[in-house]
Scaffold this active site. Sequence first.
Site, PDB file in Angstrom:
ATOM      1  N   ARG A 118      92.524 106.473   7.814  1.00  0.00           N
ATOM      2  CA  ARG A 118      92.432 106.284   7.940  1.00  0.00           C
ATOM      3  C   ARG A 118      93.448 106.193  10.339  1.00  0.00           C
ATOM      4  O   ARG A 118      93.486 104.892  10.180  1.00  0.00           O
ATOM      5  CB  ARG A 118      93.566 105.021   6.671  1.00  0.00           C
ATOM      6  CG  ARG A 118      94.636 103.934   7.496  1.00  0.00           C
ATOM      7  CD  ARG A 118      95.174 103.165   7.020  1.00  0.00           C
ATOM      8  NE  ARG A 118      94.016 102.215   6.138  1.00  0.00           N
ATOM      9  CZ  ARG A 118      94.507 102.218   4.536  1.00  0.00           C
ATOM     10  NH1 ARG A 118      95.486 102.494   3.577  1.00  0.00           N
ATOM     11  NH2 ARG A 118      92.905 102.015   3.576  1.00  0.00           N
ATOM     12  N   TYR A 119      94.464 107.174   9.456  1.00  0.00           N
ATOM     13  CA  TYR A 119      95.344 106.997  10.874  1.00  0.00           C
ATOM     14  C   TYR A 119      94.474 108.706  10.611  1.00  0.00           C
ATOM     15  O   TYR A 119      93.555 109.315  10.722  1.00  0.00           O
ATOM     16  CB  TYR A 119      96.729 107.758   9.948  1.00  0.00           C
ATOM     17  CG  TYR A 119      97.389 106.688   9.476  1.00  0.00           C
ATOM     18  CD1 TYR A 119      97.735 105.682  10.116  1.00  0.00           C
ATOM     19  CD2 TYR A 119      97.314 106.944   8.430  1.00  0.00           C
ATOM     20  CE1 TYR A 119      99.019 105.599   9.812  1.00  0.00           C
ATOM     21  CE2 TYR A 119      98.668 106.013   7.501  1.00  0.00           C
ATOM     22  CZ  TYR A 119      99.120 104.847   7.977  1.00  0.00           C
ATOM     23  OH  TYR A 119      99.750 104.080   7.549  1.00  0.00           O
ATOM     24  N   ARG A 122      95.865 112.462  10.001  1.00  0.00           N
ATOM     25  CA  ARG A 122      96.254 112.577   8.206  1.00  0.00           C
ATOM     26  C   ARG A 122      94.845 112.005   7.525  1.00  0.00           C
ATOM     27  O   ARG A 122      94.442 110.919   7.697  1.00  0.00           O
ATOM     28  CB  ARG A 122      97.554 112.620   8.478  1.00  0.00           C
ATOM     29  CG  ARG A 122      97.587 111.037   8.013  1.00  0.00           C
ATOM     30  CD  ARG A 122      99.754 111.391   8.859  1.00  0.00           C
ATOM     31  NE  ARG A 122      99.969 109.718   9.041  1.00  0.00           N
ATOM     32  CZ  ARG A 122     100.341 109.185   9.731  1.00  0.00           C
ATOM     33  NH1 ARG A 122      99.631 109.665  11.031  1.00  0.00           N
ATOM     34  NH2 ARG A 122     101.061 108.532   9.708  1.00  0.00           N
ATOM     35  N   CYS A 131      95.810 109.388 -14.753  1.00  0.00           N
ATOM     36  CA  CYS A 131      97.408 109.374 -14.623  1.00  0.00           C
ATOM     37  C   CYS A 131      98.127 109.210 -15.346  1.00  0.00           C
ATOM     38  O   CYS A 131      97.527 108.600 -17.196  1.00  0.00           O
ATOM     39  CB  CYS A 131      98.104 108.573 -14.501  1.00  0.00           C
ATOM     40  SG  CYS A 131      97.591 108.396 -12.716  1.00  0.00           S
ATOM     41  N   CYS A 135     100.997 102.603 -14.011  1.00  0.00           N
ATOM     42  CA  CYS A 135     102.056 102.201 -14.471  1.00  0.00           C
ATOM     43  C   CYS A 135     101.272 100.812 -14.002  1.00  0.00           C
ATOM     44  O   CYS A 135     100.304 100.471 -13.288  1.00  0.00           O
ATOM     45  CB  CYS A 135     102.348 102.604 -12.520  1.00  0.00           C
ATOM     46  SG  CYS A 135     102.955 104.425 -12.296  1.00  0.00           S
ATOM     47  N   CYS A 138     100.494  99.319 -10.566  1.00  0.00           N
ATOM     48  CA  CYS A 138      99.586 100.089  -9.627  1.00  0.00           C
ATOM     49  C   CYS A 138      98.615  99.624  -8.479  1.00  0.00           C
ATOM     50  O   CYS A 138      98.234  98.975  -9.077  1.00  0.00           O
ATOM     51  CB  CYS A 138      99.024 101.618 -10.694  1.00  0.00           C
ATOM     52  SG  CYS A 138      97.781 102.626  -9.491  1.00  0.00           S
ATOM     53  N   ARG A 140      96.150 100.804  -7.371  1.00  0.00           N
ATOM     54  CA  ARG A 140      94.404 101.300  -7.374  1.00  0.00           C
ATOM     55  C   ARG A 140      94.304 101.174  -8.725  1.00  0.00           C
ATOM     56  O   ARG A 140      93.875 102.146  -9.712  1.00  0.00           O
ATOM     57  CB  ARG A 140      94.380 102.765  -7.025  1.00  0.00           C
ATOM     58  CG  ARG A 140      94.840 102.938  -5.640  1.00  0.00           C
ATOM     59  CD  ARG A 140      94.422 105.105  -5.288  1.00  0.00           C
ATOM     60  NE  ARG A 140      94.545 104.662  -4.292  1.00  0.00           N
ATOM     61  CZ  ARG A 140      96.081 105.797  -3.076  1.00  0.00           C
ATOM     62  NH1 ARG A 140      96.012 106.957  -4.279  1.00  0.00           N
ATOM     63  NH2 ARG A 140      95.847 105.951  -2.625  1.00  0.00           N
ATOM     64  N   ASP A 299     101.797  95.272  -2.853  1.00  0.00           N
ATOM     65  CA  ASP A 299     100.866  95.038  -2.395  1.00  0.00           C
ATOM     66  C   ASP A 299     100.086  93.724  -3.081  1.00  0.00           C
ATOM     67  O   ASP A 299     100.167  93.199  -4.032  1.00  0.00           O
ATOM     68  CB  ASP A 299      99.838  95.674  -1.675  1.00  0.00           C
ATOM     69  CG  ASP A 299      99.517  96.886  -3.199  1.00  0.00           C
ATOM     70  OD1 ASP A 299      98.925  95.764  -3.845  1.00  0.00           O
ATOM     71  OD2 ASP A 299      99.094  97.941  -3.302  1.00  0.00           O
ATOM     72  N   ASP A 336     102.628  97.812   3.482  1.00  0.00           N
ATOM     73  CA  ASP A 336     101.178  97.945   3.568  1.00  0.00           C
ATOM     74  C   ASP A 336      99.764  97.366   3.991  1.00  0.00           C
ATOM     75  O   ASP A 336      99.318  96.506   3.318  1.00  0.00           O
ATOM     76  CB  ASP A 336     100.743  99.313   2.625  1.00  0.00           C
ATOM     77  CG  ASP A 336      99.607 100.249   2.882  1.00  0.00           C
ATOM     78  OD1 ASP A 336      99.099 100.605   4.015  1.00  0.00           O
ATOM     79  OD2 ASP A 336      99.329 101.634   2.042  1.00  0.00           O
ATOM     80  N   LYS A 343     100.600 101.597   7.194  1.00  0.00           N
ATOM     81  CA  LYS A 343     102.117 100.991   6.348  1.00  0.00           C
ATOM     82  C   LYS A 343     102.621 100.372   7.827  1.00  0.00           C
ATOM     83  O   LYS A 343     103.010 101.593   8.784  1.00  0.00           O
ATOM     84  CB  LYS A 343     103.027 101.774   6.097  1.00  0.00           C
ATOM     85  CG  LYS A 343     102.113 103.325   4.913  1.00  0.00           C
ATOM     86  CD  LYS A 343     102.928 103.819   4.222  1.00  0.00           C
ATOM     87  CE  LYS A 343     101.719 104.358   3.133  1.00  0.00           C
ATOM     88  NZ  LYS A 343     100.742 105.139   4.328  1.00  0.00           N
TER      89      LYS A 343
HETATM   90  C1  PLP Z   1     100.060 106.422   3.560  1.00  0.00           C
HETATM   91  C2  PLP Z   1      99.505 107.127   3.544  1.00  0.00           C
HETATM   92  C3  PLP Z   1      98.973 108.150   4.541  1.00  0.00           C
HETATM   93  C4  PLP Z   1     100.560 108.729   4.956  1.00  0.00           C
HETATM   94  O1  PLP Z   1     101.466 108.161   5.696  1.00  0.00           O
HETATM   95  P1  PLP Z   1     102.555 108.890   6.659  1.00  0.00           P
HETATM   96  O2  PLP Z   1     103.368 107.850   6.441  1.00  0.00           O
HETATM   97  O3  PLP Z   1     102.237 109.655   7.226  1.00  0.00           O
HETATM   98  O4  PLP Z   1     103.334 108.963   4.888  1.00  0.00           O
HETATM   99  C5  PLP Z   1      97.433 108.448   4.939  1.00  0.00           C
HETATM  100  N1  PLP Z   1      96.697 107.906   4.714  1.00  0.00           N
HETATM  101  C6  PLP Z   1      96.779 106.718   3.502  1.00  0.00           C
HETATM  102  C7  PLP Z   1      95.621 105.862   3.660  1.00  0.00           C
HETATM  103  C8  PLP Z   1      98.024 106.373   3.510  1.00  0.00           C
HETATM  104  O5  PLP Z   1      97.776 105.181   2.658  1.00  0.00           O
HETATM  105  S1  SF4 Z   2     101.640 104.441  -9.541  1.00  0.00           S
HETATM  106 FE1  SF4 Z   2      99.239 104.558  -9.701  1.00  0.00          FE
HETATM  107  S2  SF4 Z   2      97.935 106.172  -9.108  1.00  0.00           S
HETATM  108 FE2  SF4 Z   2     100.503 106.611  -8.774  1.00  0.00          FE
HETATM  109  S3  SF4 Z   2     101.613 107.476 -11.164  1.00  0.00           S
HETATM  110 FE3  SF4 Z   2     101.197 105.093 -11.399  1.00  0.00          FE
HETATM  111  S4  SF4 Z   2      99.478 104.312 -12.042  1.00  0.00           S
HETATM  112 FE4  SF4 Z   2      99.395 106.838 -11.648  1.00  0.00          FE
END
Ligand code: PLP
Ligand code: SF4
Length: 434
Positions: A118-119, A122, A131, A135, A138, A140, A299, A336, A343
């Site tokens: 996305r960025y 990174r 997991c 959670c 979560c 995801r 989110d 996000d 973010k």
């Molecule tokens: C959160 C996230 C990152 C890392 O973001 P930082 O602000 O550098 O900690 C990188 N890629 C994705 C898709 C993310 O959601």
């Molecule tokens: S937030 Fe989702 S991905 Fe993260 S530890 Fe909890 S269940 Fe696993």
Amino acid sequence: MNQDLSIASNGNSNVPDAQWKDWKWHLRHSIHHIIPFEKITGITFNQVQRQELEKTLSLFPMSITPYYASLIDTDKPFNDPVFMQCFPSSQELSIESFEMDDPLHEEADSPIPCITHRYPDRVLLLVSNNCAMYCRHCTRKRRVGDTDQGINSELIRQAIGYIRDHSEIRDVLLSGGDPLMLEDHQLEAILIELRTIPHVEIIRIGTRMPVVLPYRITNELTAMLKKYHPLWINTQYNHPRELTKASKKALSKLADAGIPLGNQSVLLAGINDCPSIIKSLSHELVKQRVRPYYLYQCDLSPGLSHFRTPVGKGIEIMECMVGHTSGLCIPTFVIDAPGGGGKIPVMPHYIISWSDHKVILRNYEGLITTYQEPDHYQSRDCDSQCSECINISMDDRSEEKLVGIEKLLSDQYETITISPMDSERLKRRDDECC
Ligand SMILES: *Cc1c(COP(=O)(O)O)cnc(C)c1O
Ligand code: SF4
């Protein structure tokens, strides 16, 4: 399932210490169903409640490690921040029209399986779908626990190939699921591969293990991880109650292995939506050498409406932290971006007004102050060849390379507006313009 497992209201279990401290024992004895949960904790539900809960579990499965279950306040479970994070609620069944299966559009930003790019510099490398504990809040949820949906070593190998082919990637975040669900040797194989890529400067691991299964942090694990520095770990404590003796010990092992630790909390209604809770959590984390990193607005994933707070709650929490406590204790509050985009930090306003030579600011106490700007500021003469200033190869700051407001702030270039590419307004225009 070990039917004999039981956890007393003081959190002690009837399990011998050697087993209790074995992380794999916890994975084998994690709680997935209501009736075993009732037997183990002594918390009970009536028939109607059970049916609702089973219905919830058919949509969003449950997994609770005996360790995390032992932190539940069994005398008053229903408002308990530990219980609420791990035990399903029938409120998860109410899905709002604006909720989305993939609110952050991680799939759209996924050039190949197991990568979210996305960025610019990174990526997320997804190495596990599973997991130790699921959670309830979560992001995801659609994926976690879905062990059939493939992540396998071949896909991970290809994903690492993508990183190798993209020299702009300097930071790789192992994510999931939870990367520490892998065996040490599986994780090590990934780290070894990543360390053969010269442009990968840092590796980060996002894991909730110190919170939900601290016995995962073994001496063998830390001895392995410290071979792959610079390596950072981010975890997710949401409430000070999660910082138990066992959890602190796990953190100190990681910190002693030279791993810088950060924490990403999620702001959750009824769990930590209070300045005092977040402040006390932050103080406790910093004592354990963990730097509060992000505080997330919850989110728009499905079934989370009962966890969401208004954005203003987060701003209020920031107001109560900035200036009031050490800067080191203050996370960045972020939303996000729904639809992807990453973010976005959100803060109270500190700049009250501005003229051509003065900025008026306010501090945390309400003091209003004036910062006189320099009369004569000569901006450095720059031809955007950064390598001449910093003597290392860096991205240049040519017009095509600049992104976002950064581009508008630059005096060198002609760009006066930037706009999203697909707005109706732009579609109405013909292509003679921007
Ligand atoms: C959160 C996230 C990152 C890392 O973001 P930082 O602000 O550098 O900690 C990188 N890629 C994705 C898709 C993310 O959601
Ligand atoms: S937030 Fe989702 S991905 Fe993260 S530890 Fe909890 S269940 Fe696993």
